[in-house]
Design a protein around this motif. Structure first.
Motif, short mmCIF file in Angstrom:
data_model
loop_
_atom_site.label_atom_id
_atom_site.label_comp_id
_atom_site.label_asym_id
_atom_site.label_seq_id
_atom_site.Cartn_x
_atom_site.Cartn_y
_atom_site.Cartn_z
N GLU A 93 0.85 -1.18 0.00
CA GLU A 93 0.00 0.00 0.00
C GLU A 93 0.89 1.24 0.00
O GLU A 93 1.72 1.41 0.89
N LYS A 94 0.70 2.09 -0.98
CA LYS A 94 1.55 3.25 -1.14
C LYS A 94 1.51 4.17 0.07
O LYS A 94 2.52 4.73 0.49
N GLU A 95 0.31 4.31 0.67
CA GLU A 95 0.18 5.22 1.80
C GLU A 95 0.77 4.66 3.09
O GLU A 95 1.03 5.41 4.04
N PHE A 96 0.99 3.33 3.15
CA PHE A 96 1.55 2.70 4.34
C PHE A 96 2.69 1.76 3.94
O PHE A 96 2.54 0.53 3.98
N PRO A 97 3.86 2.28 3.58
CA PRO A 97 4.94 1.43 3.07
C PRO A 97 5.68 0.63 4.14
O PRO A 97 6.28 -0.40 3.85
N ASN A 98 5.68 1.11 5.38
CA ASN A 98 6.39 0.43 6.46
C ASN A 98 5.49 -0.64 7.08
O ASN A 98 4.32 -0.39 7.36
N ILE A 99 6.06 -1.81 7.31
CA ILE A 99 5.29 -2.92 7.87
C ILE A 99 6.03 -3.48 9.09
O ILE A 99 7.18 -3.86 9.00
N SER A 100 5.31 -3.52 10.21
CA SER A 100 5.90 -4.04 11.45
C SER A 100 4.98 -5.10 12.05
O SER A 100 3.76 -5.04 11.91
N PHE A 101 5.61 -6.07 12.72
CA PHE A 101 4.87 -7.12 13.41
C PHE A 101 5.24 -7.04 14.89
O PHE A 101 6.42 -7.13 15.25
N VAL A 102 4.23 -6.89 15.74
CA VAL A 102 4.45 -6.72 17.17
C VAL A 102 3.65 -7.79 17.90
O VAL A 102 2.45 -7.97 17.63
N PRO A 103 4.28 -8.55 18.82
CA PRO A 103 3.53 -9.58 19.54
C PRO A 103 2.49 -8.96 20.48
O PRO A 103 2.83 -8.12 21.31
N PHE A 104 1.24 -9.36 20.33
CA PHE A 104 0.19 -8.94 21.25
C PHE A 104 0.17 -9.87 22.46
O PHE A 104 0.02 -9.42 23.59
N SER A 105 0.34 -11.15 22.21
CA SER A 105 0.55 -12.10 23.30
C SER A 105 2.04 -12.09 23.65
O SER A 105 2.87 -11.56 22.90
#
Length: 215
Positions: A149-161
């Protein structure tokens, strides 16, 4: 699939143009001052609800007049206005809920609002928090396709558990294979897709996907 848009009373300058999402939303709910934000975006609220303690009398009259349904609650209550809006969305059999105006204000509200995605997840309802800089969604174990997605180029994964086990990323600038992600780890912050799409998968835990842009 019934998609519902909920607009709360977070800072209006952080709320993206709601018209961009209008074709995807079946029902619009304004929580407190969020009803006024909908009207300023030329969208008529299907439901305007809350205690309306953040608006003046003239603004309330306008909301009551221009909304399809107006529901006012006491200021002293056990639920926040957003919780009331979520209950209404679930009552309407919403299967996907977009949240606007739920970030950028009080930190306690922001954290609880993110936790509300878990409440929805347990009820098999997908919740997505969106502001001008971020898009946040919660996932249970499985394999998922993700598009660029052009408007959201950065992608992060964060543990919720506390632990997310067996995380694999394919089609990313920083790929990953069967990684165990834990609270406090920055291993999966600020990644990017190499092409138009990629996949992520994991075996155990609950995972936050945060798509964002700088500035």
């Amino acid at each position: 699939m019934t998609t519902i848009g909920i607009v709360a009373n977070g800072p209006e300058e952080l709320i993206p143009s709601l018209k961009h999402y209008q074709d995807n939303v079946d029902v619009w709910i304004g929580a407190d001052r969020g009803s006024l934000t909908l009207l300023s975006n030329q969208i008529r609220p299907d439901y305007a609800l809350g205690d309306f303690d953040s608006i003046n009398q003239q603004e309330q009259i306008r909301i009551e007049k221009e909304s399809k349904y107006f529901l006012k609650f006491n200021v002293e209550k056990d639920q926040t206005d957003l919780e009331i809006a979520i209950d209404k969305a679930l009552e309407l059999k919403g299967e996907r809920i977009y949240f606007f105006g739920v970030t950028g204000g009080r930190l306690d509200h922001g954290l609880v609002n993110i936790q509300s995605l878990y409440v929805l997840l347990k009820q098999e309802c997908s919740g997505i928090i969106i502001d001008k800089s971020n898009c946040v969604e919660l996932f249970t174990p499985g394999s998922y396709r993700i598009n660029s997605e052009k408007e959201f180029p950065n992608i992060s994964f964060v543990p919720f558990s506390q632990h997310v086990s067996g995380l694999s990323l394919k089609g990313f600038y920083y790929p990953l294979q069967n990684y165990n992600l834990t609270w406090g780890s920055t291993r999966c912050i600020s990644n990017k897709l190499l092409l138009n799409n990629g996949t992520f998968s994991f075996d155990k835990g609950i995972l936050l996907l945060i798509k964002s842009r700088d500035g």
